[in-house]
Design a protein around this motif. Sequence first.
Motif, mmCIF file in Angstrom:
data_model
loop_
_atom_site.group_PDB
_atom_site.id
_atom_site.type_symbol
_atom_site.label_atom_id
_atom_site.label_comp_id
_atom_site.label_asym_id
_atom_site.label_seq_id
_atom_site.Cartn_x
_atom_site.Cartn_y
_atom_site.Cartn_z
ATOM 1 N N UNK A 116 0.854 -1.188 0.000
ATOM 2 C CA UNK A 116 0.000 0.000 0.000
ATOM 3 C C UNK A 116 0.887 1.235 0.000
ATOM 4 N N UNK A 117 0.469 2.248 -0.754
ATOM 5 C CA UNK A 117 1.226 3.498 -0.812
ATOM 6 C C UNK A 117 0.264 4.630 -1.163
ATOM 7 N N UNK A 118 0.755 5.842 -1.022
ATOM 8 C CA UNK A 118 -0.029 7.033 -1.324
ATOM 9 C C UNK A 118 0.805 7.920 -2.232
ATOM 10 N N UNK A 119 0.168 8.403 -3.287
ATOM 11 C CA UNK A 119 0.830 9.338 -4.203
ATOM 12 C C UNK A 119 0.206 10.712 -4.003
ATOM 13 N N UNK A 120 1.063 11.720 -3.846
ATOM 14 C CA UNK A 120 0.619 13.098 -3.629
ATOM 15 C C UNK A 120 1.074 13.962 -4.798
ATOM 16 N N UNK A 121 0.168 14.848 -5.262
ATOM 17 C CA UNK A 121 0.509 15.786 -6.329
ATOM 18 C C UNK A 121 -0.134 17.121 -5.988
ATOM 19 N N UNK A 122 0.679 18.150 -5.876
ATOM 20 C CA UNK A 122 0.140 19.482 -5.619
ATOM 21 C C UNK A 122 -0.609 19.981 -6.854
ATOM 22 N N UNK A 123 -1.722 20.656 -6.640
ATOM 23 C CA UNK A 123 -2.573 21.113 -7.736
ATOM 24 C C UNK A 123 -1.849 22.025 -8.736
ATOM 25 N N UNK A 124 -0.925 22.904 -8.304
ATOM 26 C CA UNK A 124 -0.223 23.729 -9.300
ATOM 27 C C UNK A 124 0.694 22.933 -10.232
ATOM 28 N N UNK A 125 0.988 21.681 -9.889
ATOM 29 C CA UNK A 125 1.837 20.839 -10.733
ATOM 30 C C UNK A 125 1.037 20.138 -11.832
ATOM 31 N N UNK A 126 -0.282 20.273 -11.803
ATOM 32 C CA UNK A 126 -1.155 19.598 -12.770
ATOM 33 C C UNK A 126 -1.411 20.539 -13.947
ATOM 34 N N UNK A 127 -1.152 20.049 -15.162
ATOM 35 C CA UNK A 127 -1.461 20.794 -16.384
ATOM 36 C C UNK A 127 -2.803 20.308 -16.906
ATOM 37 N N UNK A 128 -3.525 21.179 -17.611
ATOM 38 C CA UNK A 128 -4.845 20.813 -18.138
ATOM 39 C C UNK A 128 -4.830 20.926 -19.653
ATOM 40 N N UNK A 129 -5.418 19.932 -20.292
ATOM 41 C CA UNK A 129 -5.486 19.842 -21.753
ATOM 42 C C UNK A 129 -6.940 19.712 -22.169
ATOM 43 N N UNK A 130 -7.323 20.385 -23.246
ATOM 44 C CA UNK A 130 -8.633 20.181 -23.869
ATOM 45 C C UNK A 130 -8.398 19.988 -25.357
ATOM 46 N N UNK A 131 -9.410 19.514 -26.039
ATOM 47 C CA UNK A 131 -9.301 19.390 -27.485
ATOM 48 C C UNK A 131 -8.833 18.031 -27.934
ATOM 49 N N UNK A 132 -8.032 18.011 -28.974
ATOM 50 C CA UNK A 132 -7.596 16.799 -29.663
ATOM 51 C C UNK A 132 -6.965 15.788 -28.721
ATOM 52 N N UNK A 133 -7.600 14.643 -28.600
ATOM 53 C CA UNK A 133 -7.087 13.588 -27.720
ATOM 54 C C UNK A 133 -5.933 12.817 -28.354
ATOM 55 N N UNK A 134 -5.621 13.078 -29.616
ATOM 56 C CA UNK A 134 -4.550 12.352 -30.295
ATOM 57 C C UNK A 134 -3.185 13.006 -30.129
ATOM 58 N N UNK A 135 -3.104 14.074 -29.353
ATOM 59 C CA UNK A 135 -1.824 14.728 -29.101
ATOM 60 C C UNK A 135 -1.042 13.868 -28.108
ATOM 61 N N UNK A 136 0.258 13.731 -28.336
ATOM 62 C CA UNK A 136 1.097 12.929 -27.443
ATOM 63 C C UNK A 136 1.941 13.853 -26.585
ATOM 64 N N UNK A 137 2.126 13.469 -25.321
ATOM 65 C CA UNK A 137 2.884 14.261 -24.365
ATOM 66 C C UNK A 137 3.880 13.372 -23.642
ATOM 67 N N UNK A 138 4.925 13.989 -23.132
ATOM 68 C CA UNK A 138 5.898 13.236 -22.351
ATOM 69 C C UNK A 138 5.422 13.011 -20.921
ATOM 70 N N UNK A 139 4.376 13.699 -20.498
ATOM 71 C CA UNK A 139 3.831 13.487 -19.155
ATOM 72 C C UNK A 139 3.246 12.074 -19.092
ATOM 73 N N UNK A 140 3.759 11.270 -18.191
ATOM 74 C CA UNK A 140 3.347 9.862 -18.104
ATOM 75 C C UNK A 140 1.916 9.703 -17.617
ATOM 76 N N UNK A 141 1.466 10.621 -16.787
ATOM 77 C CA UNK A 141 0.147 10.510 -16.180
ATOM 78 C C UNK A 141 -0.834 11.410 -16.917
#
Length: 141
Positions: free
Chosen positions: A54-79
């Motif tokens: 068991x483990x917990x993953x934490x991510x601060x909200x300012x570290x999250x990027x938001x994408x809209x539109x074309x779902x076929x775009x590829x990014x290096x962000x793993x998550x």
Amino acid sequence: MKVSARNVFTGKITSLTDGAVNAEVELTTAGGDRIIAIVTEGSVKSLGLVVGQDAIAYVKAPWVMVLTGDANVRFSARNQFAGKVTSVSKGAINAEVAIELPSGMVVYAVITHQAVLELGLKPGAAATALIKASQVVLGVR
């Protein structure tokens, strides 16, 4: 324990790939969401990380990027978490955007007002939360 990170993923470690300096750790939540973290080998050892733990993953909200539109775009962000915006809370400088995933989990992002306007973010809009694996902090009880 209380933390200031807005995004908290609780689950089990389902994969761990060791490297010379860093390790890649996959955590899977009860709802089936998977989040990848890159941590040092020192952290793997000091936290005693192993598959099935068991483990917990934490991510601060300012570290999250938001994408809209074309779902076929590829990014290096793993998550990459696709969902629907459930709320946009405007503050004095930034806005907090809540994106609900199909599992019911909510990912929060803090972005500028201009980004909210440019992306057309409002409740019901489709959006994807992008999180780099190096921005994920792991913890264990």
